[in-house]
Write a protein that holds these residues in place. Structure first.
Motif, PDB file in Angstrom:
ATOM      1  N   ARG A  44       0.860  -1.189   0.000  1.00 16.10           N
ATOM      2  CA  ARG A  44       0.000   0.000   0.000  1.00 16.10           C
ATOM      3  C   ARG A  44       0.891   1.232   0.000  1.00 16.10           C
ATOM      4  N   ARG A  45       0.503   2.203  -0.804  1.00 20.97           N
ATOM      5  CA  ARG A  45       1.293   3.438  -0.834  1.00 20.97           C
ATOM      6  C   ARG A  45       0.361   4.628  -0.771  1.00 20.97           C
ATOM      7  N   LEU A  47      -0.885   8.296  -1.914  1.00 20.67           N
ATOM      8  CA  LEU A  47      -0.904   8.849  -3.276  1.00 20.67           C
ATOM      9  C   LEU A  47       0.388   9.563  -3.627  1.00 20.67           C
ATOM     10  N   GLN A  49       3.251   8.892  -3.108  1.00 19.56           N
ATOM     11  CA  GLN A  49       4.335   7.999  -3.552  1.00 19.56           C
ATOM     12  C   GLN A  49       3.872   7.012  -4.616  1.00 19.56           C
ATOM     13  N   ALA A  50       2.743   7.303  -5.247  1.00 16.62           N
ATOM     14  CA  ALA A  50       2.150   6.300  -6.133  1.00 16.62           C
ATOM     15  C   ALA A  50       2.325   6.605  -7.619  1.00 16.62           C
ATOM     16  N   ALA A  53       3.301   3.875 -10.225  1.00 19.30           N
ATOM     17  CA  ALA A  53       3.052   2.539  -9.671  1.00 19.30           C
ATOM     18  C   ALA A  53       1.877   1.904 -10.403  1.00 19.30           C
ATOM     19  N   LEU A  55      -1.557  -0.328 -10.295  1.00 21.09           N
ATOM     20  CA  LEU A  55      -2.634  -0.728  -9.382  1.00 21.09           C
ATOM     21  C   LEU A  55      -2.730  -2.250  -9.306  1.00 21.09           C
ATOM     22  N   GLU A 187      -4.835   6.225  -0.376  1.00 27.95           N
ATOM     23  CA  GLU A 187      -3.823   5.174  -0.386  1.00 27.95           C
ATOM     24  C   GLU A 187      -4.249   4.130  -1.410  1.00 27.95           C
ATOM     25  N   VAL A 190      -0.706  -1.244  -4.677  1.00 26.68           N
ATOM     26  CA  VAL A 190       0.036  -1.279  -5.940  1.00 26.68           C
ATOM     27  C   VAL A 190       1.046  -2.422  -5.909  1.00 26.68           C
TER      28      VAL A 190
END
Ligand code: AMP
Ligand code: MG
Length: 419
Positions: A44-45, A47, A49-50, A53, A55, A187, A190
């Motif tokens: 889980r990250r 947003l 840090q996403a 990435a 999904l 969150e 990913v």
């Protein structure tokens, strides 16, 4: 589910149909799509840090967007529609602003000051733009007609609560982060970033900056492949250069299999004396020589090394880059959990002439100038300068073709491959 990895790939995942001498590009791509799958775990990250990435599950709207009906403009709100002609309306006290709702119900026949983004209070269905209004003392004057609902946004008109906003396998873009945030997702689940090991093989290779002896050349493929993997959003494990020595290559492949999820090599992938990549994969019992009906591109050596997929790319830099873009790129995407996506190309008039024989797909280094597709003067597969001159590839189908200036050809910008 955090950290849990999918089962390993099957040993025969790269097996091509028996008895086929040259496999068409599309058949080879179909196999990669059908036989490969995600190899990384899920995390889980937040947003922030996403970006980039992939999904791991569908993203579902926690809330509608917009959450309530609101005004699309600065102006004055009232109930219902107004017919053609001049109108005067008394103003109610107070106002509705974004984030500061009007506390109460607007009586019919009155208008209320509303600002862009303000939730429409009960009694407001329609908004007239402030530019279209004359403001008097406690009243406004304007001209109709105005439809009911004019200049307003309906609740959920962008996204309904519970709707899938982005599907599993989506690589998140800046716009996606806006969408996720707008529906209350803080969150996301990913895929853990794919780790890609990259190594070059060949006794002739040396490093720029180092003393180059006679017969030595600088390694061009490794910087290119590392940058390509980085551009595609993967974690790069640079394994360096390996001489044409089986023990050294075995040791490097062992290390690569420890550190990464997938291994890209260049050089030594054919069936010659110094083709140690293919020899070692064959020894490991998990080697497939891919003879693809493709130019440029010599046989590719595909296999598994300690359960990790290996893409043995050709040594010639042009062939290495084209094979990396056409085969390794979509394969890496699938391994990383991304949905299969065709590269985005455009049909544009050719600025060149070319005759092509049937039986294999061709990719030419190309760019667009003045609306026409230019191709690099030489098709030589050692010409690194042409890779850099180009801004994409022209894809010429498997059939024979005589392309004349002005004919439409398919140009795929490097960006169309995600590069
Ligand atoms: P190979 O596939 O190992 O037989 O290499 C084919 C050709 O590509 C040879 O001329 C090599 O010198 C060249 N080559 C192989 N690897 C690289 C590299 N990393 N950078 C530049 N040229 C290379
Ligand atoms: Mg070599």
């Amino acid at each position: 589910m955090t950290g849990l990895k999918p089962p390993p790939l099957r040993n025969d995942c790269f097996a091509l149909p028996a008895g086929v001498e040259w496999t068409p590009v599309d058949a080879a791509l179909d196999m990669l799509r059908d036989r490969l799958g995600p190899v990384t775990g899920v995390e889980r990250r937040p947003l922030a840090q996403a970006l980039g990435a992939v999904l791991a599950v569908d993203a579902v709207a926690r809330r509608a967007s917009p959450p309530q009906a609101n005004s699309a403009v600065d102006g004055y709100g009232f109930a219902g529609a107004v017919p053609e002609g001049a109108h005067v309306m008394p103003l109610a006290d107070g106002r509705a602003a974004a984030g500061v709702p009007f506390d109460g119900v607007l009586p019919t026949g009155r208008a209320l000051r509303v600002l862009t983004g303000a939730a429409l209070p009960e009694g407001v269905e329609t908004v007239i733009l402030e530019e279209d209004v004359t403001l008097g003392d406690g009243e406004i004057a304007f001209r109709g007609p105005l439809k009911r609902g004019a200049n307003t946004r309906k609740a959920g008109e962008d996204v309904a609560a519970g709707a899938v906003v982005l599907p599993v396998g989506r690589r998140l873009t800046p716009a996606d982060l806006a969408l996720l945030s707008s529906v209350g997702i803080a969150e996301v689940a990913v895929r853990v970033t794919l780790r890609v090991a990259i190594l070059s093989t060949g006794d002739e290779l040396t490093e720029p900056g180092a003393e180059a002896g006679p017969g030595q050349i600088y390694d061009a493929n490794r910087p290119m492949l590392c940058a390509l993997a980085q551009r595609l959003g993967y974690r790069v494990c640079d394994m360096g250069r390996v001489p044409d020595d089986r023990a050294a290559l075995r040791a490097t492949l062992d290390r690569a299999a420890q550190e990464a999820d997938v291994i890209l090599t260049s050089g030594g992938a054919s069936a010659g004396d110094e083709d140690h990549v293919s020899a070692l994969l064959r020894e490991a019992g998990a080697m497939q020589q891919w003879r693809i009906a493709l130019k440029p591109g010599r046989p590719l050596a595909l296999g598994l090394w300690q359960g990790k997929p290996v893409f043995g790319l050709p040594g010639n830099p042009v062939a290495a880059m084209v094979c990396a873009i056409i085969f390794a790129r979509p394969a890496l995407a699938v391994l990383a959990g991304e949905a299969w996506a065709e590269p985005q190309g455009f049909d544009l008039p050719a600025g060149f002439e070319k005759r092509k024989k049937p039986g294999r797909r061709e990719y030419l280094r190309a760019r667009v100038r003045a609306g026409r597709v230019e191709v690099f003067a030489s098709e030589g597969s050692g010409r690194v300068s042409g890779l850099s001159w180009a801004e994409g590839l022209v894809e010429i189908g498997d059939d024979g073709r005589h392309i004349r200036p002005g004919d439409l050809v398919r140009f795929i910008p490097y960006g169309g491959f995600g590069l």
